[in-house]
Design an enzyme around this catalytic site. Structure first.
Site, short mmCIF file in Angstrom:
data_model
loop_
_atom_site.label_atom_id
_atom_site.label_comp_id
_atom_site.label_asym_id
_atom_site.label_seq_id
_atom_site.Cartn_x
_atom_site.Cartn_y
_atom_site.Cartn_z
N HIS A 121 45.88 -48.12 61.72
CA HIS A 121 46.45 -47.41 60.57
C HIS A 121 45.56 -46.20 60.26
O HIS A 121 44.34 -46.26 60.40
CB HIS A 121 46.52 -48.35 59.36
CG HIS A 121 47.34 -47.78 58.24
ND1 HIS A 121 46.86 -46.81 57.40
CD2 HIS A 121 48.62 -48.02 57.86
CE1 HIS A 121 47.81 -46.48 56.53
NE2 HIS A 121 48.89 -47.20 56.79
N GLY A 181 54.88 -49.13 52.89
CA GLY A 181 53.68 -49.38 52.11
C GLY A 181 54.03 -49.65 50.65
O GLY A 181 54.38 -50.77 50.27
N GLY A 182 53.95 -48.62 49.83
CA GLY A 182 54.13 -48.76 48.38
C GLY A 182 55.36 -49.56 47.98
O GLY A 182 55.29 -50.45 47.12
N GLU A 185 44.51 -45.03 57.63
CA GLU A 185 43.46 -45.27 56.63
C GLU A 185 42.23 -45.91 57.28
O GLU A 185 41.10 -45.70 56.84
CB GLU A 185 44.03 -46.13 55.49
CG GLU A 185 44.95 -45.30 54.61
CD GLU A 185 46.04 -46.09 53.88
OE1 GLU A 185 45.98 -47.32 53.84
OE2 GLU A 185 46.96 -45.42 53.36
N GLY A 207 52.18 -42.41 51.50
CA GLY A 207 51.85 -42.43 50.08
C GLY A 207 52.10 -41.10 49.38
O GLY A 207 51.54 -40.84 48.32
N ASN A 230 53.49 -53.26 54.33
CA ASN A 230 52.03 -53.14 54.44
C ASN A 230 51.47 -53.12 53.02
O ASN A 230 51.59 -52.12 52.32
CB ASN A 230 51.66 -51.85 55.18
CG ASN A 230 50.15 -51.59 55.18
OD1 ASN A 230 49.37 -52.48 54.84
ND2 ASN A 230 49.76 -50.38 55.54
N TRP A 231 50.91 -54.26 52.62
CA TRP A 231 50.43 -54.36 51.23
C TRP A 231 49.11 -53.62 51.02
O TRP A 231 48.65 -53.50 49.90
CB TRP A 231 50.27 -55.83 50.85
CG TRP A 231 51.57 -56.51 50.51
CD1 TRP A 231 52.84 -56.01 50.70
CD2 TRP A 231 51.75 -57.80 49.91
NE1 TRP A 231 53.77 -56.91 50.26
CE2 TRP A 231 53.13 -58.02 49.77
CE3 TRP A 231 50.86 -58.79 49.48
CZ2 TRP A 231 53.65 -59.19 49.20
CZ3 TRP A 231 51.38 -59.97 48.93
CH2 TRP A 231 52.76 -60.15 48.79
N LYS A 232 48.48 -53.19 52.10
CA LYS A 232 47.17 -52.53 52.00
C LYS A 232 46.22 -53.40 51.18
O LYS A 232 46.29 -54.62 51.26
CB LYS A 232 47.33 -51.13 51.39
CG LYS A 232 48.42 -50.31 52.08
CD LYS A 232 48.33 -48.87 51.74
CE LYS A 232 49.52 -48.13 52.35
NZ LYS A 232 49.31 -46.72 52.50
N GLU A 246 53.71 -42.94 62.09
CA GLU A 246 53.38 -42.71 60.68
C GLU A 246 52.68 -41.35 60.54
O GLU A 246 51.44 -41.28 60.68
CB GLU A 246 52.45 -43.80 60.16
CG GLU A 246 53.06 -45.18 60.08
CD GLU A 246 52.47 -45.99 58.93
OE1 GLU A 246 53.26 -46.52 58.14
OE2 GLU A 246 51.25 -46.08 58.81
N SER A 269 56.26 -43.26 53.14
CA SER A 269 57.07 -43.03 51.93
C SER A 269 58.52 -43.48 52.11
O SER A 269 59.45 -42.83 51.61
CB SER A 269 56.99 -41.57 51.49
OG SER A 269 55.67 -41.26 51.08
C1 PEP Z 1 51.63 -47.15 55.16
O1 PEP Z 1 50.54 -46.88 54.67
O2 PEP Z 1 51.72 -47.81 56.21
C2 PEP Z 1 52.82 -46.65 54.48
C3 PEP Z 1 53.92 -46.56 55.18
O3 PEP Z 1 52.66 -46.32 53.17
P1 PEP Z 1 53.77 -45.71 52.17
O4 PEP Z 1 55.08 -46.37 52.45
O5 PEP Z 1 53.25 -46.03 50.80
O6 PEP Z 1 53.84 -44.26 52.45
#
Ligand code: PEP
Length: 270
Positions: free
Chosen positions: A93, A230-231, A95, A170, A10-12, A164, A209
């Protein structure tokens, strides 16, 4: 035989055509045996379609409209996302739930529309820190799942559920493998109770994470059918390393002939 784990980046609101090309170049050198996709910002879908063609990578978007078409300024039709070769779309999501006030009902409507337009929705559910601390994780997950189960019923077999926990996103602090296993089991039980779909029928992935360091331990847990990343998906080498962990997991499953009673991507609990 169980499906190999699914790893979705997920590049956001990050990324560029250069990053799309860098990931495609890496993928062309060979990719581990797992299902892998990246969900990018809408304007990068065309670049992904060109660059990822001929690689094992699939692609998708991070949100879509619950409508097929019409006077909905700024919204993006799932059919148009599919037109760019996308296979997946993330919906619900945290966010988007937080920043745009998306309700459980709207998330279910988006998932339904995405499915009707040929996309696989990746529906995010998960509790906030205060819900976890107030012992409300199960109630939160049930509340988020109910409109989805009412709207889609047994079509949920064609949906990916992403567990999630909001507090883990994050944070550099993923949920523990034990907690993840418990939450996945609760989601699977809830789906079974309300739709009759067994744990083997619905893919449930974990997000929050995930890194190359914790991917193996998470994927080894019962009921974990993949990862939403994500990250770590923004660095092609890290995303590759997470996919390598998924391929190791798939290999273990294959060796054990894990076609029996376990969920996709799962191994027996410790
Ligand atoms: C996400 O936002 O879907 C996610 C999993 O982010 P991260 O891996 O950065 O926690």
């Amino acid at each position: 035989m169980s499906a190999p784990p699914l790893v979705v980046g997920n590049w956001k609101m990050h990324g560029s055509t250069a990053l799309v090309r860098a990931l495609a170049d890496l993928a062309r050198q060979g990719w581990p045996a797992c299902e892998a996709a990246v969900c990018l910002p809408h304007p990068l879908l065309a670049a992904a379609q060109m660059a990822f063609a001929g690689t094992p990578l699939r692609w998708g978007a991070q949100d879509c409209s619950c409508e097929a078409e019409g006077p909905f300024t700024g919204e993006v039709a799932p059919g148009l996302i599919r037109h760019f070769g996308a296979r997946f779309v993330i919906v619900g999501h945290s966010e988007r739930r937080d920043r745009h006030g998306e309700t459980d009902g709207q998330v279910a409507a988006k998932a339904q529309r995405a499915l009707a337009e040929g996309l696989t929705p990746i529906v995010c559910v998960g509790e906030k820190a205060e819900e976890r601390d107030g012992d409300q994780t199960a109630a939160t997950l049930r509340r988020q799942l109910l409109p989805l189960m009412r709207g889609l019923g047994r079509d949920l077999a064609s949906v990916v559920i992403a567990y999630e926990p909001v507090w883990a996103i994050g944070s550099k602090d993923a949920a523990t493998p034990g907690l993840i296993e418990d939450a996945h089991a609760f989601i699977a039980d809830t789906l079974l109770f309300h739709t009759g779909l067994s744990a083997r029928a619905v893919r449930i992935v974990y997000g929050g994470s995930v890194t190359p360091n914790n991917a193996d331990a998470i994927l080894a847990r019962q009921g974990v059918g993949g990862l939403l990343v994500g990250g770590a998906s923004l660095a092609p080498a890290e995303f590759l390393a997470v996919c390598q962990a998924a391929a190791r997991c798939a290999h273990r499953l294959e060796r054990r002939g894990a076609g029996g009673s376990t969920a996709p991507g799962s191994t027996p609990a410790d």
